[in-house]
Write a protein that holds these residues in place. Structure first.
Motif, mmCIF file in Angstrom:
data_model
loop_
_atom_site.group_PDB
_atom_site.id
_atom_site.type_symbol
_atom_site.label_atom_id
_atom_site.label_comp_id
_atom_site.label_asym_id
_atom_site.label_seq_id
_atom_site.Cartn_x
_atom_site.Cartn_y
_atom_site.Cartn_z
ATOM 1 N N UNK A 47 46.264 77.532 38.103
ATOM 2 C CA UNK A 47 46.056 77.641 38.926
ATOM 3 C C UNK A 47 44.921 78.016 38.948
ATOM 4 N N UNK A 48 43.777 78.289 37.504
ATOM 5 C CA UNK A 48 42.827 78.780 38.148
ATOM 6 C C UNK A 48 41.628 78.488 36.938
ATOM 7 N N UNK A 49 40.596 78.701 37.156
ATOM 8 C CA UNK A 49 39.715 78.541 36.042
ATOM 9 C C UNK A 49 38.299 79.592 36.508
ATOM 10 N N UNK A 50 37.715 79.153 35.124
ATOM 11 C CA UNK A 50 36.025 80.090 35.112
ATOM 12 C C UNK A 50 35.138 79.146 35.517
ATOM 13 N N UNK A 51 34.279 79.781 36.362
ATOM 14 C CA UNK A 51 32.502 79.599 36.850
ATOM 15 C C UNK A 51 31.384 79.963 36.269
ATOM 16 N N UNK A 52 30.810 79.259 35.402
ATOM 17 C CA UNK A 52 29.494 80.643 35.255
ATOM 18 C C UNK A 52 28.462 80.255 35.664
ATOM 19 N N UNK A 53 27.363 80.973 35.472
ATOM 20 C CA UNK A 53 26.362 81.454 36.444
ATOM 21 C C UNK A 53 26.145 81.384 37.743
ATOM 22 N N UNK A 54 25.298 81.707 38.467
ATOM 23 C CA UNK A 54 24.827 82.911 39.857
ATOM 24 C C UNK A 54 24.834 81.691 40.812
ATOM 25 N N UNK A 55 23.855 80.648 40.132
ATOM 26 C CA UNK A 55 24.404 79.579 41.646
ATOM 27 C C UNK A 55 25.130 78.908 41.845
ATOM 28 N N UNK A 56 26.248 78.495 40.683
ATOM 29 C CA UNK A 56 27.785 77.882 40.576
ATOM 30 C C UNK A 56 28.660 78.503 41.039
ATOM 31 N N UNK A 57 28.566 80.408 41.043
ATOM 32 C CA UNK A 57 29.593 80.166 41.545
ATOM 33 C C UNK A 57 29.169 81.124 42.833
#
Length: 262
Positions: free
Chosen positions: A33-43
């Motif tokens: 129940x988790x995932x990865x976010x890349x990038x300042x804008x997306x985060x």
């Protein structure tokens, strides 16, 4: 914010291997129940919408100025970051984030909703692009029926540029969605070639759901039968279809145009 003082320099580090596995495996994202976010804008979009980061990985050689949230922060070398990153140019920051539920019964519709419904759209990039258009048109929700990809696929997040976090989204079966739309008196417009009228001749000023299927097979008979109207985009060339994300943008902004000139 808790900063780990040791810089991660090895690809064999268990945290690094875990991030890479989350990027690649839908089953692991579902199980944890988790995932990865890349990038300042997306985060930033992700955190602004209330998601919680478990851990953040920063490469100071790439990262710009960024207000980090309350989470454990690990610094990694450029070599490690480049291998961890699913894509290039992500500004030196990525995070492991807790997933949220996307249940249909959690959607709260306004009095005059504009919705996009997608049935069995397979390509994460297409789904991400539709979400981006939905954000631009300020659609009230995107409902994904019988999905063939998960919402936290890294290609989907990338293509949406964070719209997967900003647009209310639900996942359900087609049957559940049709019942939901009928219960809320939302008019169902199915995008199809057969037995259809031009989209700009179709009223979209009231509660409206624009329903789209895959480019290869289109919508299932279930949706065609449930529709209040069938609509099409005129094709002037030799081909008979557009990319689903392009079609969604055209239809969404026609609805916006009609609602604006009221």
């Amino acid at each position: 914010m808790e900063t780990n003082n040791d810089i991660i320099t090895s690809l064999q580090n268990q945290r690094v291997k875990h991030v890479m596995a989350l990027q690649q495996k839908s089953s692991l994202r579902k199980d944890e129940h988790s995932f990865v976010v890349e990038g300042q804008r997306e985060l930033e979009h992700c955190l602004e919408m209330g998601y919680q980061a478990d851990s953040i990985f920063v490469c100071k050689e790439y990262a710009g100025r960024f207000n980090l949230p309350q989470a454990t922060v690990y610094e990694v070398t450029p070599q490690v970051y480049e291998r961890m990153a699913y894509r290039g140019g992500t500004e030196g920051v990525m995070a492991v984030v807790k997933a949220v539920d996307h249940r249909l019964d959690q959607l709260i519709l306004p009095d005059n909703p504009l919705l996009i419904i997608l049935e069995r759209v397979e390509k994460p990039g297409n789904l991400g692009a539709v979400l981006r258009s939905a954000d631009a048109a300020k659609a009230d929700a995107v409902i994904i029926c019988d999905p063939l990809t998960d919402l936290y696929n890294p290609n989907l997040i990338r293509a949406s540029i964070g719209a997967v976090f900003t647009v209310p989204t639900a996942v359900c079966s087609s049957e559940e969605c049709i019942q939901f739309l009928k219960a809320h008196n939302v008019r169902i417009l199915t995008a199809q070639l057969q037995d259809s009228r031009l989209y700009y001749d179709t009223p979209m000023t009231g509660p409206t759901a624009i329903v789209m299927g895959t480019e290869s097979v289109g919508l299932s008979p279930l949706w065609r039968e449930a529709a209040d109207a069938h609509i099409r985009i005129p094709m002037m060339g030799r081909l008979d279809s557009l990319n689903v994300s392009v079609s969604a943008a055209i239809l969404l902004f026609e609805a916006v145009r009609q609602r604006t000139i009221l």
